[in-house]
Design a protein around this motif. Structure first.
Motif, PDB file in Angstrom:
ATOM      1  N   LEU A  52      -1.003  -4.887   6.231  1.00  0.00           N
ATOM      2  CA  LEU A  52      -0.975  -4.613   5.442  1.00  0.00           C
ATOM      3  C   LEU A  52      -0.564  -5.937   4.451  1.00  0.00           C
ATOM      4  O   LEU A  52      -0.101  -6.259   3.614  1.00  0.00           O
ATOM      5  CB  LEU A  52       0.077  -3.964   5.507  1.00  0.00           C
ATOM      6  N   LEU A  53       0.480  -6.908   5.313  1.00  0.00           N
ATOM      7  CA  LEU A  53       1.122  -8.558   5.148  1.00  0.00           C
ATOM      8  C   LEU A  53       0.143  -9.224   4.854  1.00  0.00           C
ATOM      9  O   LEU A  53       0.460  -9.322   3.515  1.00  0.00           O
ATOM     10  CB  LEU A  53       1.797  -8.772   6.064  1.00  0.00           C
ATOM     11  N   GLN A 121      -5.733   0.400  -1.368  1.00  0.00           N
ATOM     12  CA  GLN A 121      -5.051   0.424  -0.077  1.00  0.00           C
ATOM     13  C   GLN A 121      -3.395   0.271   0.347  1.00  0.00           C
ATOM     14  O   GLN A 121      -2.637   0.448   0.005  1.00  0.00           O
ATOM     15  CB  GLN A 121      -5.607   0.591   1.842  1.00  0.00           C
ATOM     16  N   LEU A 122      -3.620  -1.688  -0.438  1.00  0.00           N
ATOM     17  CA  LEU A 122      -2.494  -2.245  -0.537  1.00  0.00           C
ATOM     18  C   LEU A 122      -1.357  -0.661  -1.799  1.00  0.00           C
ATOM     19  O   LEU A 122       0.018  -0.679  -1.150  1.00  0.00           O
ATOM     20  CB  LEU A 122      -2.340  -3.210  -1.312  1.00  0.00           C
ATOM     21  N   ALA A 123      -1.870  -0.523  -2.435  1.00  0.00           N
ATOM     22  CA  ALA A 123      -1.304   0.480  -3.738  1.00  0.00           C
ATOM     23  C   ALA A 123      -0.184   1.621  -3.516  1.00  0.00           C
ATOM     24  O   ALA A 123       0.463   1.655  -3.324  1.00  0.00           O
ATOM     25  CB  ALA A 123      -2.448   0.640  -4.994  1.00  0.00           C
ATOM     26  N   GLU A 126       2.180   0.134  -1.695  1.00  0.00           N
ATOM     27  CA  GLU A 126       3.284  -0.153  -1.842  1.00  0.00           C
ATOM     28  C   GLU A 126       4.538  -0.192  -0.726  1.00  0.00           C
ATOM     29  O   GLU A 126       5.206  -0.831  -0.786  1.00  0.00           O
ATOM     30  CB  GLU A 126       3.545   0.289  -3.363  1.00  0.00           C
ATOM     31  N   PRO A 127       5.246   0.928  -0.893  1.00  0.00           N
ATOM     32  CA  PRO A 127       7.043   1.246  -0.331  1.00  0.00           C
ATOM     33  C   PRO A 127       6.711   0.914   0.613  1.00  0.00           C
ATOM     34  O   PRO A 127       7.922   0.269   1.277  1.00  0.00           O
ATOM     35  CB  PRO A 127       6.939   2.971  -0.322  1.00  0.00           C
ATOM     36  N   HIS A 128       5.993   0.408   2.048  1.00  0.00           N
ATOM     37  CA  HIS A 128       5.838   0.369   3.289  1.00  0.00           C
ATOM     38  C   HIS A 128       5.536  -1.086   3.491  1.00  0.00           C
ATOM     39  O   HIS A 128       6.619  -1.687   4.089  1.00  0.00           O
ATOM     40  CB  HIS A 128       4.846   1.125   4.001  1.00  0.00           C
ATOM     41  N   VAL A 129       4.866  -2.307   2.495  1.00  0.00           N
ATOM     42  CA  VAL A 129       4.618  -3.478   2.473  1.00  0.00           C
ATOM     43  C   VAL A 129       6.111  -3.910   2.147  1.00  0.00           C
ATOM     44  O   VAL A 129       6.945  -5.045   2.770  1.00  0.00           O
ATOM     45  CB  VAL A 129       3.509  -3.932   1.598  1.00  0.00           C
ATOM     46  N   ALA A 130       6.779  -3.261   0.521  1.00  0.00           N
ATOM     47  CA  ALA A 130       7.812  -3.414   0.395  1.00  0.00           C
ATOM     48  C   ALA A 130       9.249  -3.527   1.513  1.00  0.00           C
ATOM     49  O   ALA A 130       9.975  -4.353   1.600  1.00  0.00           O
ATOM     50  CB  ALA A 130       8.827  -2.258  -0.788  1.00  0.00           C
ATOM     51  N   ASP A 131       9.409  -2.566   2.534  1.00  0.00           N
ATOM     52  CA  ASP A 131       9.428  -2.473   3.791  1.00  0.00           C
ATOM     53  C   ASP A 131      10.022  -4.020   5.061  1.00  0.00           C
ATOM     54  O   ASP A 131      10.633  -4.234   5.105  1.00  0.00           O
ATOM     55  CB  ASP A 131       9.098  -1.310   4.625  1.00  0.00           C
TER      56      ASP A 131
END
Length: 194
Positions: A52-53, A121-123, A126-131
């Motif tokens: 994800l990152l 998938q990134l959209a 998004e909350p997980h990426v922010a974490d």
């Protein structure tokens, strides 16, 4: 973030907000310290998080694999850089999943860009990426807070004092043994700090 035995990060998504990043940073720093003593090191990312990152960074702009490694190192304030042996296989898998495209630039190096599937998938994530980004920022801030400038200065002073004091001593002299005992005592006191 959930913590398992020994204060190590556990599985599952954790709490949000500044505390989550700080907790992760403390747990990572503790586990990294334990790793330095020969115990198991902490994992920076849980399952799927590196992917994800990488996807997030590639969405910002097309990048080479080495650029991705350097960017992650920058996000952690220089405290962590994933190995090429982890990043490149992840990129290959992501390309096979049609999350990213591979192209060869003018220098013959692979450059990665995001696909529509990857953007979708990134959209969703998004909350997980922010974490993940918040936790990496926590690692960076933890590193800043525990910047070793004063420790490095103290080590330099110790090294200079030992060198000056023992410059003309012969091997096995009592002064060498006394200096070793003082250093051992200081190390023991540091280990007992809480």
């Amino acid at each position: 973030m959930k913590f398992g035995p020994g204060g190590r990060p556990g599985r599952g998504r954790g709490g949000r907000g500044a505390m989550a990043g700080e907790k992760f940073a403390r747990a990572f720093a503790q586990a990294a310290f334990e790793g330095a003593k020969g115990k198991r090191r902490a994992r920076m990312f849980r399952r799927g998080e590196l992917k994800l990152l990488l996807l997030h960074l590639i969405a910002e702009e097309p990048r080479h694999g080495y650029d991705l490694i350097r960017q992650i190192e920058e996000l952690t304030g220089g405290h962590y850089a994933p190995s090429p042996g982890i990043v490149y296989p992840a990129l290959t898998l992501m390309a096979e999943m049609d999350l990213i495209d591979e192209a060869v630039d003018g220098d013959g190096k692979k450059i990665y860009s995001i696909t529509e599937t990857g953007s979708a998938q990134l959209a969703e994530e998004e909350p997980h990426v922010a974490d993940i980004l918040e936790r990496l920022e926590g690692v960076s801030k933890m590193g800043e807070a525990s910047d070793g400038a004063s420790i490095r200065r103290a080590f330099h002073n110790l090294k200079s004092a030992v060198r000056i004091r023992l410059a003309e001593e012969e091997k096995g002299s009592d002064k060498i043994l006394e200096v070793a005992a003082i250093i051992d005592e200081a190390a023991s006191k540091i280990e007992r700090l809480k």
